[in-house]
Design a protein around this motif. Structure first.
Motif, mmCIF file in Angstrom:
data_model
loop_
_atom_site.group_PDB
_atom_site.id
_atom_site.type_symbol
_atom_site.label_atom_id
_atom_site.label_comp_id
_atom_site.label_asym_id
_atom_site.label_seq_id
_atom_site.Cartn_x
_atom_site.Cartn_y
_atom_site.Cartn_z
ATOM 1 N N UNK A 245 33.961 36.362 23.910
ATOM 2 C CA UNK A 245 35.101 37.247 23.653
ATOM 3 C C UNK A 245 35.151 38.439 24.597
ATOM 4 N N UNK A 246 34.040 38.753 25.267
ATOM 5 C CA UNK A 246 34.061 39.891 26.205
ATOM 6 C C UNK A 246 35.067 39.665 27.318
ATOM 7 N N UNK A 247 35.362 38.405 27.657
ATOM 8 C CA UNK A 247 36.252 38.123 28.786
ATOM 9 C C UNK A 247 37.687 38.556 28.503
ATOM 10 N N UNK A 248 38.029 38.770 27.238
ATOM 11 C CA UNK A 248 39.393 39.184 26.911
ATOM 12 C C UNK A 248 39.531 40.703 26.835
ATOM 13 N N UNK A 249 38.403 41.407 26.894
ATOM 14 C CA UNK A 249 38.445 42.876 26.878
ATOM 15 C C UNK A 249 37.699 43.446 28.082
ATOM 16 N N UNK A 250 37.606 42.674 29.145
ATOM 17 C CA UNK A 250 36.789 43.042 30.298
ATOM 18 C C UNK A 250 37.279 44.320 30.970
ATOM 19 N N UNK A 251 38.575 44.603 30.875
ATOM 20 C CA UNK A 251 39.129 45.747 31.600
ATOM 21 C C UNK A 251 38.575 47.089 31.118
ATOM 22 N N UNK A 252 38.098 47.135 29.855
ATOM 23 C CA UNK A 252 37.591 48.413 29.343
ATOM 24 C C UNK A 252 36.307 48.839 30.053
ATOM 25 N N UNK A 253 35.672 47.922 30.781
ATOM 26 C CA UNK A 253 34.431 48.240 31.499
ATOM 27 C C UNK A 253 34.685 48.736 32.919
ATOM 28 N N UNK A 254 35.942 48.710 33.370
ATOM 29 C CA UNK A 254 36.241 49.128 34.733
ATOM 30 C C UNK A 254 35.959 50.616 34.912
ATOM 31 N N UNK A 255 35.406 50.951 36.059
ATOM 32 C CA UNK A 255 35.131 52.363 36.362
ATOM 33 C C UNK A 255 36.042 52.873 37.473
ATOM 34 N N UNK A 256 37.074 52.104 37.812
ATOM 35 C CA UNK A 256 38.005 52.491 38.868
ATOM 36 C C UNK A 256 39.329 51.783 38.623
ATOM 37 N N UNK B 80 10.214 40.732 15.353
ATOM 38 C CA UNK B 80 11.242 40.508 14.348
ATOM 39 C C UNK B 80 12.521 40.102 15.074
ATOM 40 N N UNK B 81 13.499 39.575 14.356
ATOM 41 C CA UNK B 81 14.690 39.011 14.992
ATOM 42 C C UNK B 81 15.910 39.867 14.680
ATOM 43 N N UNK B 82 16.923 39.726 15.524
ATOM 44 C CA UNK B 82 18.227 40.312 15.256
ATOM 45 C C UNK B 82 19.286 39.230 15.399
ATOM 46 N N UNK B 83 20.438 39.499 14.815
ATOM 47 C CA UNK B 83 21.604 38.630 14.961
ATOM 48 C C UNK B 83 22.798 39.520 15.265
ATOM 49 N N UNK B 84 23.321 39.471 16.497
ATOM 50 C CA UNK B 84 24.464 40.324 16.837
ATOM 51 C C UNK B 84 25.711 39.877 16.098
ATOM 52 N N UNK B 85 26.591 40.815 15.822
ATOM 53 C CA UNK B 85 27.861 40.497 15.165
ATOM 54 C C UNK B 85 28.817 40.046 16.248
ATOM 55 N N UNK B 86 29.038 38.736 16.354
ATOM 56 C CA UNK B 86 29.904 38.192 17.400
ATOM 57 C C UNK B 86 31.354 38.380 17.021
ATOM 58 N N UNK B 87 32.172 38.731 17.999
ATOM 59 C CA UNK B 87 33.610 38.859 17.744
ATOM 60 C C UNK B 87 34.193 37.495 17.451
ATOM 61 N N UNK B 88 35.147 37.371 16.525
ATOM 62 C CA UNK B 88 35.737 36.076 16.182
ATOM 63 C C UNK B 88 36.605 35.554 17.303
#
Length: 634
Positions: free
Chosen positions: A249-260, A626-634
């Motif tokens: 799901x990161x590929x649909x919000x990738x623009x928020x990471x732009x620094x320019x 110990x383990x973690x489970x990230x909350x993945x975007x739907x």
């Protein structure tokens, strides 16, 4: 110097004139095939190690020798597959090397039971190294890169070849003529027009959805990887970490990471390259080049696609991590039938609430206050009345590391920096021996696991004598069984969870006593009194938890983290993500951090900010996880 050809040798450099390696005793080869003199190693990937060499029959012309190093004695089929891929790489270089931006194959041979290929030397750096040295690309530099590399990609597609592993490590830049070269054809696929489920090969974070789902690869699959690569060049963000955190799901919000700022045209092009659904992505290099020259707005279909996600069956295949230094090379053998997974199947079990008491200690180690707190959690049923309790950790921010004034502070704990951590789930306790034995009996993914590795026995004691590789295998088996992602925590997640909104050296307060944690109680921190030294682990949950409801975050056993080790926090990520090494030399060390201290350690080593590290295969009776489970975007 002579370099030992044994890929597992830990000290391969030898003085000239030696017949055998001074470290492992293997015979040394001064000159391969009486022609190629090895100078030094220059890189290592999933299936091979590359050396800088000289061709003494061509006036000592510089060349590159690649040696197959993948070894999997527990999986002969996988080993044969990788041997075949190495041969295929040589064949592809022979076929494609006539292109001026693809290295020529100079030789392919076996010697002393090992496989080698020799290829043209490209004087320059791979783009992972370029990104680290020069920083993120601006739009002009990215456009130049695309104009240079796209025709190369179009050429291999016209030859019926799909690269399948396009990423910064596999693209070279030659400053002399400012040209980009495509390298590493070890996992290419020949286009045959048939759509069949096949062996999945690629790199996590860079490979397209259809490629990792069931082994289908198309020219558009390479274009997705190119889009991911462009994203990394523009932002500096490691896509492997983003994919571990939130899936595709990161590929649909990738623009928020732009620094320019970018032109709308380039934004549209990258967005279309990054489409998860194949039908919404560019189908050919020619289409991309056309849009680079002639601005075209995104179609309504592509704009709407950013709000749709494919149904993902994340663990419908057998996963085998190749012995890669960056741990991203993947071989997957999909099962014959890959069923669709409904959204409800990917949801977490219902949350429950738990109440507990949290104590705060003053600098003398005395209880200053006790408060009742509440946390939410879900239960993962492992079977036979055994379960795994996963606490919901809320999103928040942390000043990670320690101030220069903190007692026993070390340089590795700085510089302090603000980190924002998204919500995730974390094991309420370290993994116990009973939990370990149940999961270790599940089908193998990459390596066998000992059913009873611990020195201090007890089903409710933490499992120990666990290597980082063992812990990763455990997480993979959990993921496969429950069809939701389990992994080791990032260092940022671990410290955030340990502190639980506190800023003191311990979540207990300014100090720690043996009445509140299991450590070397005869050693003290600040003004706390001496206490009991138990000289072994204790059952998990023997002491009060922190404000998030997590037990044993200080002492009992050290806990592995997912990151590569870094000696300090210079250039550390600030989004809570796993911090991968960016340069080949650092990644090749394959060392990983531990946190939290143990039954054996002084309280200073149990501080929330304290960190140390070891090799991925290191084991100790005071080291668990110990383990973690990230909350993945739907």
């Amino acid at each position: 110097m002579l370099h030992c050809p044994n890929p597992t040798c830990t000290h391969p450099q030898n003085l000239d004139g030696r017949a055998t390696c001074q470290n492992c005793g293997q015979p040394l080869i001064g000159i391969l095939r009486h022609r190629y003199h090895i100078i030094k190693p220059i890189g290592q990937g999933g299936f091979g190690i590359t050396y800088l060499a000289e061709d003494i029959e061509r006036f000592n012309e510089t060349c590159v020798v690649k040696q197959l190093i993948y070894q999997s004695p527990d999986s002969p089929g996988a080993q044969q597959k990788v041997q075949a891929l190495f041969t295929q790489e040589a064949q592809q270089l022979f076929q494609l090397g006539t292109h001026p931006q693809i290295p020529n194959l100079l030789a392919y041979f076996h010697e002393e039971g090992r496989q080698y290929l020799v290829q043209e030397f490209i004087e320059g750096h791979n783009l992972s190294q370029v990104l680290k040295r020069e920083g993120v690309f601006n739009e002009a530099k990215l456009r130049h890169f695309l104009a240079s590399i796209l025709p190369v990609l179009g050429y291999i597609h016209s030859q019926g070849v799909i690269h399948r592993d396009l990423k910064p490590h596999n693209i070279m830049h030659r400053p002399a003529d400012d040209r980009y070269f495509l390298i590493d054809f070890g996992v290419t696929k020949q286009v045959n027009g048939q759509e069949t489920v096949g062996t999945v090969l690629g790199s996590e974070g860079y490979a397209a959805f259809e490629q990792l789902r069931d082994g289908r690869a198309y020219p558009a699959s390479d274009l997705y990887s190119l889009g991911v690569t462009c994203f990394q060049f523009l932002t500096g963000h490691d896509p492997r970490s983003l994919q571990l955190q939130i899936g595709y799901s990161w590929t649909q919000t990738w623009q928020k990471h732009l620094c320019q700022p970018l032109s709308p045209q380039l934004v549209d092009i990258i967005h279309k390259l990054l489409q998860i659904n194949l039908e919404h992505r560019y189908a050919s290099v020619e289409d991309v080049l056309k849009d680079l020259k002639n601005p075209q707005p995104l179609s309504t279909e592509v704009q709407n696609a950013s709000h749709r996600q494919p149904t993902v069956d994340r663990q419908s295949y057998k996963l085998e991590l190749a012995q890669a230094t960056d741990r991203t090379a993947i071989i997957c053998e999909p099962r014959s039938a890959i069923p669709a997974v409904s959204a409800s199947q990917l949801e977490y079990p219902p949350l429950q609430a738990t109440q507990f008491e949290v104590a705060t200690l003053n600098v003398m180690g005395q209880i200053q206050s006790v408060q009742t707190q509440t946390a939410q959690y879900f239960i993962e049923a492992l079977g036979d009345d055994l379960s795994l309790s996963m606490i919901a950790i809320p999103a928040g921010s942390i000043l990670m590391g320690s101030p220069s004034t903190e007692t026993a502070r070390r340089n590795s704990e700085g510089p302090q920096h603000h980190v924002s951590v998204p919500n995730f789930y974390m094991g309420q306790f370290p993994i116990t021996q009973a939990q370990w034995q149940t999961v270790a009996a599940l089908p193998t993914i990459n390596q066998a696991l000992s059913l009873d590795p611990s020195q201090f026995k007890g089903p409710d004691h933490p499992v120990e004598n666990i290597s980082w590789l063992d812990a990763v295998e455990f997480c993979g088996r959990l993921t496969q069984k429950f069809k939701r992602l389990y992994r080791l925590p990032s260092e940022a997640e671990w410290e955030y969870a340990c502190r639980a909104n506190t800023t003191t050296p311990f979540h207990w307060g300014e100090t720690l006593t043996a009445d509140h944690a299991n450590f070397h109680g005869m050693k003290t921190y600040r003004l706390a009194p001496k206490g009991q030294y138990r000289n072994q682990t204790t059952p998990v949950g023997s002491f009060r938890p922190n404000a998030f409801g997590l037990y044993d975050m200080h002492g009992n056993v050290w806990e592995w983290c997912a990151d590569h080790w870094h000696p300090n926090y210079q250039d550390a990520p600030v989004d809570g993500s796993i911090w991968f090494a960016q340069d080949d030399d650092r990644a090749a060390q394959t060392t990983h951090p531990w946190r939290g201290g143990s039954w054996y350690d002084a309280p200073a080593s149990c501080r929330a900010a304290y960190r140390t590290f070891a090799d991925a295969d290191f084991k100790s009776s005071n080291l668990g996880f110990r383990v973690v489970s990230p909350v993945l975007s739907p």
